[in-house]
Write a protein that holds these residues in place. Sequence first.
Motif, PDB file in Angstrom:
ATOM      1  N   GLY A 124       0.819  -1.213   0.000  1.00 40.40           N
ATOM      2  CA  GLY A 124       0.000   0.000   0.000  1.00 40.40           C
ATOM      3  C   GLY A 124       0.848   1.255   0.000  1.00 40.40           C
ATOM      4  N   VAL A 125       1.915   1.249   0.797  1.00 46.48           N
ATOM      5  CA  VAL A 125       2.810   2.412   0.831  1.00 46.48           C
ATOM      6  C   VAL A 125       3.459   2.631  -0.532  1.00 46.48           C
ATOM      7  CG1 VAL A 125       4.957   3.311   1.810  1.00 46.48           C
ATOM      8  CG2 VAL A 125       3.255   2.245   3.306  1.00 46.48           C
ATOM      9  N   LEU A 126       3.923   1.554  -1.155  1.00 40.95           N
ATOM     10  CA  LEU A 126       4.555   1.676  -2.478  1.00 40.95           C
ATOM     11  C   LEU A 126       3.568   2.197  -3.511  1.00 40.95           C
ATOM     12  CD1 LEU A 126       6.675  -1.626  -2.555  1.00 40.95           C
ATOM     13  CD2 LEU A 126       7.486   0.717  -2.186  1.00 40.95           C
ATOM     14  N   LEU A 127       2.358   1.639  -3.519  1.00 46.58           N
ATOM     15  CA  LEU A 127       1.351   2.093  -4.477  1.00 46.58           C
ATOM     16  C   LEU A 127       0.930   3.535  -4.181  1.00 46.58           C
ATOM     17  CD1 LEU A 127      -0.888  -1.111  -4.758  1.00 46.58           C
ATOM     18  CD2 LEU A 127       0.745  -0.225  -6.449  1.00 46.58           C
ATOM     19  N   GLY A 128       0.874   3.896  -2.896  1.00 51.19           N
ATOM     20  CA  GLY A 128       0.528   5.270  -2.539  1.00 51.19           C
ATOM     21  C   GLY A 128       1.561   6.253  -3.032  1.00 51.19           C
ATOM     22  N   TRP A 129       2.838   5.893  -2.867  1.00 55.84           N
ATOM     23  CA  TRP A 129       3.905   6.762  -3.388  1.00 55.84           C
ATOM     24  C   TRP A 129       3.826   6.879  -4.908  1.00 55.84           C
ATOM     25  CZ3 TRP A 129       8.332   4.434   0.060  1.00 55.84           C
ATOM     26  CH2 TRP A 129       8.341   5.108   1.279  1.00 55.84           C
ATOM     27  N   ILE A 183       2.399  10.199  -9.616  1.00 55.41           N
ATOM     28  CA  ILE A 183       1.620  10.405 -10.848  1.00 55.41           C
ATOM     29  C   ILE A 183       0.893  11.737 -10.799  1.00 55.41           C
ATOM     30  CG2 ILE A 183      -0.324   9.537 -12.206  1.00 55.41           C
ATOM     31  CD1 ILE A 183       0.498   6.715 -11.342  1.00 55.41           C
ATOM     32  N   GLY A 184       0.358  12.062  -9.608  1.00 60.64           N
ATOM     33  CA  GLY A 184      -0.357  13.319  -9.450  1.00 60.64           C
ATOM     34  C   GLY A 184      -1.790  13.229  -9.946  1.00 60.64           C
ATOM     35  N   PRO A 185      -2.551  14.316  -9.789  1.00 59.79           N
ATOM     36  CA  PRO A 185      -3.953  14.312 -10.228  1.00 59.79           C
ATOM     37  C   PRO A 185      -4.071  14.320 -11.743  1.00 59.79           C
ATOM     38  CG  PRO A 185      -3.314  16.496  -9.487  1.00 59.79           C
ATOM     39  CD  PRO A 185      -2.161  15.589  -9.184  1.00 59.79           C
ATOM     40  N   THR A 193      -5.109   6.212  -7.434  1.00 62.83           N
ATOM     41  CA  THR A 193      -5.618   6.728  -6.156  1.00 62.83           C
ATOM     42  C   THR A 193      -7.082   6.345  -5.963  1.00 62.83           C
ATOM     43  OG1 THR A 193      -4.108   8.617  -6.274  1.00 62.83           O
ATOM     44  CG2 THR A 193      -5.989   8.797  -4.778  1.00 62.83           C
ATOM     45  N   THR A 194      -7.869   6.467  -7.029  1.00 60.38           N
ATOM     46  CA  THR A 194      -9.289   6.102  -6.948  1.00 60.38           C
ATOM     47  C   THR A 194      -9.462   4.624  -6.640  1.00 60.38           C
ATOM     48  OG1 THR A 194      -9.836   7.851  -8.549  1.00 60.38           O
ATOM     49  CG2 THR A 194     -11.471   6.111  -8.197  1.00 60.38           C
TER      50      THR A 194
END
Length: 496
Positions: free
Chosen positions: A36-41, A46-48, A59-60
């Motif tokens: 989860g931390v890796l995917l969150g980073w 990537i940004g919005p 993120t969604t």
Amino acid sequence: MSRTSTAKIPGAEARARKGLRFPSFSVQILLGLALGVLLGWAALAIGPQADGETPNGLTTTLDTIGSSFVTLLRAIVPPLIFTAIVASIANLRTVTNAARLAGQTLLWFAITAAISVAIGIGLGLVFQPGHNTTLTTAEAAEPSSTGTWLDFLNGLIPTNVLGLGASTDVEAAADGTFTADTGISFNVLQILVVALVIGIAALKSGAKADPFLAFNRSALAIVQKVLWWIIRLAPLGTMGLIGNAVATYGWESLRSLASFSLAIYVGLALVLFVVYPVLLRANGLGVVSWFRGAWPAIQLAFVSRSSIGTLPVTQRVTERNLGVPSEYASFAVPLAATTKMDGCASIYPAISAIFVAQIFGIDLSITDYLLIAFVSVVGSAATAGLTGAMVMLTLTLSTLGLPLAGVGLLLAVDPILDMGRTAVNVAGQTLVPTIVAKREGLLDLEQYRAASAEDLFDDEADAEQTAADAPAAQDDAAQDDAAQGERELAEATTRA
């Protein structure tokens, strides 16, 4: 002999080798956390999307996975609380004993809350968070809702027999039209009251209530089975929750409130890793065993930021891992989830009140500090059934006469702080029932000392393993019978 040993290989030994392919539940949770931390980073990098506001697809996805898991946990809360409390009252068979346990539970709620708020006040004076910030009063904003001393009475009386209610969120569009989103909400305290009344009424009804109590026991078994299935999704839910938190909040907002945030987390750490262990040792309980048993709930609380969403897991670890009898835990843990909040109701409002007073240039007196302590110890009961640290914070500020606009200064870092607050809340919700059960001679000490995350699934795993072993056991028994028959025939031939 060789035939028999060969026949046993596809049985227990083959299943043991198959079981080694999957890591333990604790490892699965840690893997979910790391992923989860890796995917969150990655999502943060990537940004919005192009419009600069809409979250990207990753993120969604993380948000959907995490929120869906918490929704599933929250969905199981009402039937779990109702059936468990009715069953516990039926098992206790005496209202007097239940009243004594309830009194001891509330007393320990107050004791731990008093210690926690003292730590919060001390840290607020040491860190001086209102003087060490780049924020100004110009950025203050009034909160959308506040907590009052009447919230307990308003939340105590059930609106219906199920403790459920309707909630409607209305939003105004730019063209003047309105949209309404209506849903079903529930109040844990009201469900608790309804279940207590019905359970006591069932006892007073005698034999006439036996069919109802039998049905309730069956319903509880079914609810617990569904809960087990949901908990099995915890590694996936953890990945989504922590990933979305990293992608959404990052750590940029902490800069202007670094001193305040540090004071909060130091206070939470002192309560979790110092105060609670001292209380455990003072009551003759091992600290490592408690952490090992309660950790699945504490960890889920940290990533989910929801005491109510974590409640099913909290109750399960309290019973299965820590050895608290279900007759008591099914009452104490839901009560704790509404009134036992050392993070949200003690540490946070104490430091926050000092922050608001300092940034607005208001000097607090000894009386004010005593009022902070009083609100922290009693206020969590006054706001029982209402979730969110902001309820307790606004109740504290209004009681002290401090500007409620100061709440708006803290909203930027609230999600990040809420993770630690909720973890301490849930830790305390497992601690108090464990201590009370130990003092009352109800705690299964052998189960407590052997606590581990895997104990969450002992009963179901044993049942499934028994069912899986049955065919192999029958095959092994048949092979043994055949071998025995051959030996008996050989002996009979020899004698002849």
